[in-house]
Design a protein around this motif. Structure first.
Motif, PDB file in Angstrom:
ATOM      1  N   LYS A  76      45.098   4.268  -7.863  1.00  0.00           N
ATOM      2  CA  LYS A  76      43.984   4.407  -6.916  1.00  0.00           C
ATOM      3  C   LYS A  76      43.642   5.875  -6.690  1.00  0.00           C
ATOM      4  N   SER A  79      42.309   7.630  -9.924  1.00  0.00           N
ATOM      5  CA  SER A  79      40.937   7.267 -10.288  1.00  0.00           C
ATOM      6  C   SER A  79      39.939   7.806  -9.265  1.00  0.00           C
ATOM      7  N   GLN A  80      40.351   7.913  -8.001  1.00  0.00           N
ATOM      8  CA  GLN A  80      39.482   8.551  -7.002  1.00  0.00           C
ATOM      9  C   GLN A  80      39.273  10.025  -7.347  1.00  0.00           C
ATOM     10  N   ASP A 116      43.163  -1.635  -9.161  1.00  0.00           N
ATOM     11  CA  ASP A 116      43.215  -0.494  -8.256  1.00  0.00           C
ATOM     12  C   ASP A 116      42.318   0.675  -8.661  1.00  0.00           C
ATOM     13  N   ILE A 118      38.996   2.804  -9.678  1.00  0.00           N
ATOM     14  CA  ILE A 118      37.566   2.756  -9.353  1.00  0.00           C
ATOM     15  C   ILE A 118      36.720   3.314 -10.495  1.00  0.00           C
ATOM     16  N   LYS A 421      27.484   1.300  -9.449  1.00  0.00           N
ATOM     17  CA  LYS A 421      27.930   1.411  -8.062  1.00  0.00           C
ATOM     18  C   LYS A 421      28.379   2.846  -7.770  1.00  0.00           C
ATOM     19  N   VAL A 423      30.820   5.274  -6.590  1.00  0.00           N
ATOM     20  CA  VAL A 423      32.262   5.294  -6.342  1.00  0.00           C
ATOM     21  C   VAL A 423      32.712   6.610  -5.737  1.00  0.00           C
ATOM     22  N   TYR A 424      31.829   7.605  -5.779  1.00  0.00           N
ATOM     23  CA  TYR A 424      32.083   8.863  -5.062  1.00  0.00           C
ATOM     24  C   TYR A 424      30.742   9.426  -4.621  1.00  0.00           C
TER      25      TYR A 424
END
Length: 428
Positions: A76, A79-80, A116, A118, A421, A423-424
């Motif tokens: 998580k 990838s963030q 998990d 993104i 989408k 995601v950040y």
């Protein structure tokens, strides 16, 4: 949901143009000028005011530490961090616990990545069981289970016979073999590049020969087997020369360079600071220039971060005790843009190519690396005009082990889209 991105400086088909992009669900459905005039029904409009719209960046070399080392990073948080840096597809190395050296373990990691992560996460399987460099894994079973490629990253394959057989198996499966190039017998306990700066800091040096000698071996084996051989994180001028020779011989080889080896040399290490400890180490100014030249002349194919997060405790004290590794996902684009594009050494189009189209092309990653109608809406929006500071409190990775914190740069990520989408998104 439909989103219209208006007035972006879009990198498409090798060119930069002011265009609009229409996203419908997970796809790019139209690219052009004044798309709003077409009367298309959209749920959201975003005026980008000339900000750069790039294909989502592609990183073929990251470490996400899960399972086994989640105190360093998780899928998580990793990838963030990738999304924060504008990356939409990453390829995660197998130095995990347990190692994904069989179909069941690989599938377990892939499920974790899917649940998990993104961003899109491709998963490497190991070349040898437990990454110990001895018994080969079942390449066919791992390919069937969805392996992206094979690597023992973090460890070089020490015996030529093992590497030869691994290359034969990978070639039979039409899969890339991705190598951490390092002859352990030539390390001699080094913690930074062998040379004047190591002597000044009274630190044991790492010979560049440990990389180049094993690379020379591998290239001859790759010529014999026909495998797609990919050399990780080149760091020496000799390695660049060897790759250049291999390409002239039509050997099926690709290679990468990490941002930190382009940005720094061992002479830039101010003191015995573990944040400057990575493997391979920062080399000489001549090596650094050879890497830059290798990118510009096409010898080096792509840039990959080797994002390697560690806990604060593992990066304390002296280089002699600290872990090897530097984070890179959140800093790579901005630092490279600032250092090389704004100074005229690289063109922006070249940098984007090395960080998106080329890795996708060389590793046959579908739906990545280009902005085209019908493709997945994986996009990164960067602010090239306003300077910002790299701050520890802004990092989304668990790892803050980078010497670049505090650096002023251009090219902050504004928005990252994955499958249409957001995601950040940078906070105002």
């Amino acid at each position: 949901m439909s989103i219209l991105l208006e007035n972006g400086l879009v990198y498409q088909a090798g060119q930069l143009q002011l265009l609009d992009i229409l996203i419908t669900a997970d796809r790019i459905t139209a690219i052009g000028k004044d798309l709003a005039q077409l009367g298309i029904k959209v749920q959201r409009k975003i005026d980008l005011a000339g900000k750069l719209v790039a294909p989502g960046l592609v990183d073929v070399h990251v470490h996400y530490r899960e399972p086994g080392f989640t105190y360093k990073e998780t899928i998580k948080t990793g990838s963030q961090a990738a999304a924060h840096g504008g990356f939409t597809t990453v390829c995660a190395m197998p130095n995990l616990d347990p190692v994904p050296d069989n179909a069941a373990q690989l599938q377990d990691v892939q499920e974790r990545n899917a649940n998990d992560g993104i961003v899109h996460i491709k998963q490497y399987a190991s070349i040898t069981q437990k990454r110990q460099g001895e018994q080969l894994t079942d390449f066919k079973a791992l390919k069937k289970a969805g392996a992206f490629a094979f690597s023992d990253d973090g460890s070089g394959i020490q015996t030529a016979g093992t590497m030869y057989l691994a290359m034969k198996r990978a070639a039979e499966c039409d899969m890339p073999l991705v190598e951490h190039i390092e002859d352990n017998s030539l390390l001699f306990g080094g913690v930074m590049n062998a040379g004047q700066r190591a002597e000044e800091l009274n630190l044991p040096g790492m010979l560049g020969l440990s990389e180049s000698s094993q690379l020379a071996r591998d290239l001859l084996l790759a010529k014999q087997t026909g495998v797609h051989y990919h050399a990780c994180h080149l760091s020496t001028k000799e390695s660049v020369a060897l790759i250049r020779w291999a390409k002239l011989q039509k050997i099926n080889v690709t290679c990468e360079v990490a941002p930190h080896h382009l940005l720094l040399a061992d002479a830039d290490i101010p003191k015995d600071d573990p944040f400057y400890k990575m493997n391979p180490p920062l080399r000489s100014k001549k090596d650094q220039q050879a890497l830059i030249d290798g990118l510009l002349d096409g010898t080096i194919d792509m840039i990959a971060t080797d994002h390697a997060p560690h806990s604060a405790e593992e990066k304390e004290g002296s280089m002699c005790q600290a872990s090897f590794g530097i984070t890179g996902s959140e800093t790579a684009f901005a630092l490279l843009y600032t250092r090389f594009v704004k100074t005229g050494i690289f063109k922006l189009e070249q940098l984007l190519d090395w960080m998106s189209a080329r890795p996708a092309q060389e590793f046959r990653i579908k739906d990545a690396g280009m902005i085209l109608p019908g493709r997945k809406a994986d996009l990164a929006v960067f602010d090239l005009k306003n300077e910002f500071e790299l701050r520890k409190e802004d990092y989304l990775s668990k790892g803050t082990n980078t010497p670049f914190t505090g650096t002023k740069a251009y090219g902050a990520t504004e928005i990252t889209f994955v499958d249409g989408k957001i995601v950040y998104q940078k906070e105002d």
